[in-house]
Enzyme design. Structure first.
Site, PDB file in Angstrom:
ATOM      1  N   LEU A  66       0.865  -1.181   0.000  1.00  0.00           N
ATOM      2  CA  LEU A  66       0.000   0.000   0.000  1.00  0.00           C
ATOM      3  C   LEU A  66       0.898   1.225   0.000  1.00  0.00           C
ATOM      4  O   LEU A  66       1.934   1.240   0.675  1.00  0.00           O
ATOM      5  CB  LEU A  66      -0.906   0.050   1.237  1.00  0.00           C
ATOM      6  N   ASP A  67       0.486   2.253  -0.732  1.00  0.00           N
ATOM      7  CA  ASP A  67       1.243   3.499  -0.731  1.00  0.00           C
ATOM      8  C   ASP A  67       1.335   4.075   0.680  1.00  0.00           C
ATOM      9  O   ASP A  67       0.469   3.844   1.529  1.00  0.00           O
ATOM     10  CB  ASP A  67       0.566   4.546  -1.629  1.00  0.00           C
ATOM     11  N   PHE A  68       2.353   4.854   0.904  1.00  0.00           N
ATOM     12  CA  PHE A  68       2.558   5.572   2.165  1.00  0.00           C
ATOM     13  C   PHE A  68       1.295   6.310   2.595  1.00  0.00           C
ATOM     14  O   PHE A  68       0.883   6.260   3.763  1.00  0.00           O
ATOM     15  CB  PHE A  68       3.727   6.548   1.968  1.00  0.00           C
ATOM     16  N   THR A 307       3.380  -0.889  -5.521  1.00  0.00           N
ATOM     17  CA  THR A 307       4.620  -0.441  -4.891  1.00  0.00           C
ATOM     18  C   THR A 307       4.391   0.646  -3.860  1.00  0.00           C
ATOM     19  O   THR A 307       3.361   1.304  -3.824  1.00  0.00           O
ATOM     20  CB  THR A 307       5.588   0.068  -5.967  1.00  0.00           C
TER      21      THR A 307
END
Length: 312
Positions: A66-68, A307
């Site tokens: 999961l994205d930041f 990513t």
């Protein structure tokens, strides 16, 4: 809303083989940077020190990414066999994900399928970002497909906003954010693909949340719905005024959808041959021998496309 902390970790599913956490927004999954005092890896090690595996790089086997800036469901395998079982589900495209988001503007259509191919953005100053095919600097665009259902119209801090359910049928880097931006309705609070504003009342987070996750492994079906964070009771800036589709009904439909047959080696969602009519489809391929390490490469590359945003 309170920021994340090492001590504050929400667990929404636990079995002998898997954990599913409800990741806080603005928390990286892992990082080698010494300055990162808060990561999901550190939260897990604090809560479950006995589950950390010294044979892995970060102590835990994260099944996906999961994205930041994105919150929500993220699955962790607790042993090598479980990780392999989850890997096969991703490889065979049997995993179902659905996200909730607040998007800028009132989307007039009730449902939209977004099919822009997505590639890397090579434009100067846009490193580590993605773009749709046909954009300046778009490199190596790949087929991408997202289903969007509008749930509500309303206002966020006085601006028109739509609450939507997003279902990615492919897994490109930043796919949902890029597709929503290309539609002309970027995610509220997305400073990369949305409108950059100098307003002091800008949203406290990016309004994208991994809401539903289903991984039908060989030994158990990992299925979770995380709490909806986009409610007026949780964020006074969000004021919905028109209900277009019941979220509960959509969840029931997601749960009722049969899992793809793992023996079906047909085309992946969104691939050209998947769109052919029945009589025109090619015959099924012959049975393949066990997968080699070299053959695993393309799938591992695909998995890597869910990513993280780069450290900055």
């Amino acid at each position: 809303m309170e920021p994340g902390s090492v001590e504050n970790l929400s667990i929404v599913y636990r079995s002998r083989d898997f954990l599913v956490v409800n990741k806080h927004w603005d928390v990286r999954i892992d990082s080698k940077a010494w300055r990162e005092t808060l990561t999901l890896q550190k939260q897990l090690r604090y809560r479950f020190p006995e589950l950390a595996d010294p044979d892995t790089c970060y102590g835990f086997r994260f099944c996906h990414q999961l994205d930041f800036s994105t919150s929500g469901a993220l699955c962790v395998a607790l042993n090598k066999a479980a990780a392999g079982s989850a890997y096969r589900c991703f490889k065979e495209r049997r995993v179902t994900k659905a996200y909730l988001a607040l998007l800028r503007g009132h989307i007039q259509e009730s449902r939209v399928t977004i099919s822009h191919a997505i590639g890397r953005n090579s434009t100067e100053g846009r490193a580590h970002t993605m773009c749709i095919e046909g954009s300046q600097g778009c490199e190596n665009p790949k087929p991408s497909l997202t289903d969007l259902v509008v749930l509500e119209h309303g206002l966020y801090a006085g601006d028109p906003v739509s609450k939507v359910l997003l279902k990615p049928l492919t897994g490109r880097t930043h796919q949902l954010r890029v597709h929503c931006s290309a539609l002309g309705h970027p995610v509220v609070g997305d400073l990369t693909y949305g409108e950059v504003s100098g307003r002091e009342d800008r949203p406290f987070r990016m309004m994208l949340h991994a809401f539903y996750l289903r991984i039908p492994t060989d030994t158990e079906c990992v299925e979770v719905c995380t709490p909806d964070p986009f409610l007026p009771s949780l964020d006074a800036c969000w004021s919905p005024h028109t209900l277009l589709q019941s979220l509960d009904q959509l969840v029931q439909a997601l749960r009722a959808t049969p899992d793809p047959d793992p023996e079906d080696r047909g085309p992946r969602p969104g691939s050209p041959s998947a769109l052919l009519p029945g009589p025109g489809r090619p015959p099924p391929p012959p049975t393949k021998p066990p997968e080699t390490e070299a053959q695993r490469g393309p799938c591992l590359q695909w998995l890597s496309e869910w990513t993280l945003e780069p450290d900055s």
